[in-house]
Design a protein around this motif. Sequence first.
Motif, PDB file in Angstrom:
ATOM      1  N   VAL A 107      37.324 -12.810  24.310  1.00 32.15           N
ATOM      2  CA  VAL A 107      36.913 -13.900  25.766  1.00 32.15           C
ATOM      3  C   VAL A 107      36.404 -15.060  25.004  1.00 32.15           C
ATOM      4  O   VAL A 107      36.725 -16.206  24.973  1.00 32.15           O
ATOM      5  CB  VAL A 107      36.297 -13.256  26.727  1.00 32.15           C
ATOM      6  N   PRO A 108      35.471 -15.357  23.716  1.00 36.94           N
ATOM      7  CA  PRO A 108      34.640 -16.405  23.492  1.00 36.94           C
ATOM      8  C   PRO A 108      36.475 -18.176  22.986  1.00 36.94           C
ATOM      9  O   PRO A 108      36.622 -18.182  22.396  1.00 36.94           O
ATOM     10  CB  PRO A 108      33.929 -16.316  22.547  1.00 36.94           C
ATOM     11  N   GLN A 110      28.321  -0.810  27.665  1.00 37.18           N
ATOM     12  CA  GLN A 110      29.628  -0.693  25.929  1.00 37.18           C
ATOM     13  C   GLN A 110      28.914   0.319  25.550  1.00 37.18           C
ATOM     14  O   GLN A 110      30.409   1.397  25.155  1.00 37.18           O
ATOM     15  CB  GLN A 110      29.228  -2.225  25.388  1.00 37.18           C
ATOM     16  N   ARG A 113      25.210  -7.098  20.330  1.00 41.67           N
ATOM     17  CA  ARG A 113      25.226  -6.868  21.567  1.00 41.67           C
ATOM     18  C   ARG A 113      24.215  -7.596  21.903  1.00 41.67           C
ATOM     19  O   ARG A 113      23.273  -7.583  23.237  1.00 41.67           O
ATOM     20  CB  ARG A 113      25.336  -5.547  22.269  1.00 41.67           C
ATOM     21  N   ASN A 122      28.719 -15.079  22.933  1.00 42.42           N
ATOM     22  CA  ASN A 122      28.139 -13.968  22.731  1.00 42.42           C
ATOM     23  C   ASN A 122      29.045 -13.015  21.611  1.00 42.42           C
ATOM     24  O   ASN A 122      28.048 -12.949  20.953  1.00 42.42           O
ATOM     25  CB  ASN A 122      28.085 -13.152  23.836  1.00 42.42           C
ATOM     26  N   TYR A 123      30.019 -13.536  21.714  1.00 41.74           N
ATOM     27  CA  TYR A 123      30.748 -12.744  20.451  1.00 41.74           C
ATOM     28  C   TYR A 123      30.782 -11.716  19.756  1.00 41.74           C
ATOM     29  O   TYR A 123      30.312 -11.552  19.147  1.00 41.74           O
ATOM     30  CB  TYR A 123      30.374 -14.055  18.971  1.00 41.74           C
ATOM     31  N   CYS A 124      30.687 -10.755  21.111  1.00 35.91           N
ATOM     32  CA  CYS A 124      30.705  -9.368  20.994  1.00 35.91           C
ATOM     33  C   CYS A 124      31.667  -8.840  20.275  1.00 35.91           C
ATOM     34  O   CYS A 124      32.961  -9.630  20.152  1.00 35.91           O
ATOM     35  CB  CYS A 124      31.516  -8.759  22.568  1.00 35.91           C
ATOM     36  N   CYS A 164      32.462 -17.837  27.545  1.00 31.03           N
ATOM     37  CA  CYS A 164      31.309 -17.182  26.917  1.00 31.03           C
ATOM     38  C   CYS A 164      30.931 -17.413  25.208  1.00 31.03           C
ATOM     39  O   CYS A 164      31.693 -17.509  24.770  1.00 31.03           O
ATOM     40  CB  CYS A 164      31.687 -15.246  27.016  1.00 31.03           C
ATOM     41  N   HIS A 218      25.111  -9.910  31.493  1.00 29.24           N
ATOM     42  CA  HIS A 218      24.419  -9.990  30.561  1.00 29.24           C
ATOM     43  C   HIS A 218      23.191  -8.630  30.505  1.00 29.24           C
ATOM     44  O   HIS A 218      22.115  -9.510  30.564  1.00 29.24           O
ATOM     45  CB  HIS A 218      25.083 -10.206  28.980  1.00 29.24           C
ATOM     46  N   GLN A 265      31.437 -15.383  33.277  1.00 29.14           N
ATOM     47  CA  GLN A 265      31.921 -14.300  32.103  1.00 29.14           C
ATOM     48  C   GLN A 265      30.387 -13.938  31.780  1.00 29.14           C
ATOM     49  O   GLN A 265      30.497 -12.519  31.490  1.00 29.14           O
ATOM     50  CB  GLN A 265      32.485 -14.548  31.066  1.00 29.14           C
ATOM     51  N   TYR A 323      33.848  -6.767  19.787  1.00 29.24           N
ATOM     52  CA  TYR A 323      35.299  -6.887  20.036  1.00 29.24           C
ATOM     53  C   TYR A 323      36.253  -7.755  21.087  1.00 29.24           C
ATOM     54  O   TYR A 323      37.340  -7.638  21.123  1.00 29.24           O
ATOM     55  CB  TYR A 323      35.228  -4.908  20.531  1.00 29.24           C
ATOM     56  N   CYS A 324      35.731  -8.684  21.334  1.00 29.39           N
ATOM     57  CA  CYS A 324      35.924  -9.348  22.481  1.00 29.39           C
ATOM     58  C   CYS A 324      36.417 -10.536  22.147  1.00 29.39           C
ATOM     59  O   CYS A 324      35.847 -11.289  20.743  1.00 29.39           O
ATOM     60  CB  CYS A 324      34.888  -9.491  23.114  1.00 29.39           C
TER      61      CYS A 324
HETATM   62 FE1  SF4 Z   1      31.452 -12.470  26.442  1.00 35.96          FE
HETATM   63 FE2  SF4 Z   1      31.623 -10.557  27.349  1.00 35.96          FE
HETATM   64 FE3  SF4 Z   1      33.539 -10.633  26.069  1.00 35.96          FE
HETATM   65 FE4  SF4 Z   1      31.062 -10.302  25.317  1.00 35.96          FE
HETATM   66  S1  SF4 Z   1      32.143  -8.767  26.351  1.00 35.96           S
HETATM   67  S2  SF4 Z   1      32.079 -11.731  24.715  1.00 35.96           S
HETATM   68  S3  SF4 Z   1      29.572 -11.220  27.179  1.00 35.96           S
HETATM   69  S4  SF4 Z   1      32.780 -11.978  28.151  1.00 35.96           S
END
Ligand code: SF4
Length: 443
Positions: free
Chosen positions: A166-167, A269, A281, A159-161, A157, A242, A201, A163-164
């Motif tokens: 995952v990236p 969110q 977002r 998207n670099y939200c 992913c 998304h 993701q 808070y996240c």
């Molecule tokens: Fe990626 Fe989802 Fe995390 Fe946003 S919330 S950075 S879309 S994995």
Amino acid sequence: MSAVYIETYGCQMNFADSEIVASLLQKAGHTVASDIEQADYILINTCAIRDNAEQRIRKRLRELRALQQRHRQVRIGILGCMAERLQSQLMVEEENVSFVVGPDSYRSLPLILDRVRQENVKAAETQLSTTETYADIEPVRLSSNGISAYISIMRGCQNYCAYCVVPYTRGRERSRDPQTIVDEARSLFNQGYKEVTLLGQNVNSYRFASLDGNEVTVDFPELMHRVAEISPLLRVRFATSHPKDLSDKLLQVMASHDNICKCIHLPVQSGSDRMLKLMNRHYDSAWYLDRIAAIRRYMPDCSITTDVIAGFCSETEEEHQMTLDIFRKVRYDYAYMFKFSMRPDTYAAKHLHDDIPEAEKTRRLEEIIALQGQIALENNRNEIGKTFEVLVEGESHRSKQQLFGRNSQNKVIVFDRQDAQPGQYIHVKVTDCTAATLKGEIV
Ligand code: SF4
Ligand code: 5AD
């Protein structure tokens, strides 16, 4: 040869990854143990999305010390997002861990297992990839009921939200060759599976450009179409989408195939535009509500579920009320609801303050949970009297006389078994409900 025990925490992607890991290790001659006491290696596939997910793994590692005292030969390895986030530092903090392997390095597991044992060393492999999709690996269906299976179609992913994490733990987005996806789904169907869930993701940003000269790009709606065409008896689901990538084209494809399940998980969110902007977002509440209206236009019977975060940095009471408002407007069938948890390395950690007191986050979360419970119950009550096609999954947890299955909307329905069998499609009329479950009878 040695026995490997795999324990999985976190999201569906992790469960799908564990099945890839099992396949890679079996190919290398290892067996997958169903009893942890028999294992030579314990692999823990981990989640890092919130701090409590990591604390749970650390607690599990403490519990495993007793087993390690009894079986001194057993080696513990950490896979997945926590391995990627903490890398070899994790082996310093947790002495009983022998190796850490990140999500893009599972092909090196057979070698690492051998090295760790033969050379009695520790090992870390956490290089992220821009191309790895494990497209050629046929997963070993570990926790499957033989009826539904996950197919991982894209990874990563970007998207670099704000808070996240995952990236940072899963790397950049990459999509898997569509032919390998269709082949895997067809093979599952031929083995008797009735339902596949396409996973990523950010599943609806799937996009694969073929490299063989005549440039054809397969996007997510096209992929869904191809998988749905395998057989009308194969149900197709997907997660997670998304909102920014939820196209009308996808909704049209969903509406035109009865076997594409009428259920969309669309994480909101927050209901506040300022929060959504701060979260990075790429949509505001008007855009989100427009997408909800589009879903309802194409598929009036589609269920909609969401993720929400309570108490993100600087969220005011009024902004929290906006989240409750959007819940009232959308009327979700289900929601995963979380308190904000500050994660290292994210935009929020670098630039924002985790300034909502814990008790206040809890209060806001509880308000969302209470509202959502009420809405889910009301939504379910509206289903009473309707008849749904249900894919039978198994025996109800409460009673052997009852079976459970799901309708297209992904709602669980419990009913008296009569002579129905798991794996069958049957029709069930809803007679009663709770906020979480429908009850009905076979018609
Ligand atoms: Fe990626 Fe989802 Fe995390 Fe946003 S919330 S950075 S879309 S994995
Ligand atoms: N704190 C709380 N919830 C989070 N999520 C992601 N990161 C965080 C965090 N730092 C939630 C989001 C996402 C879901 C998978 O987890 O709602 O959609």
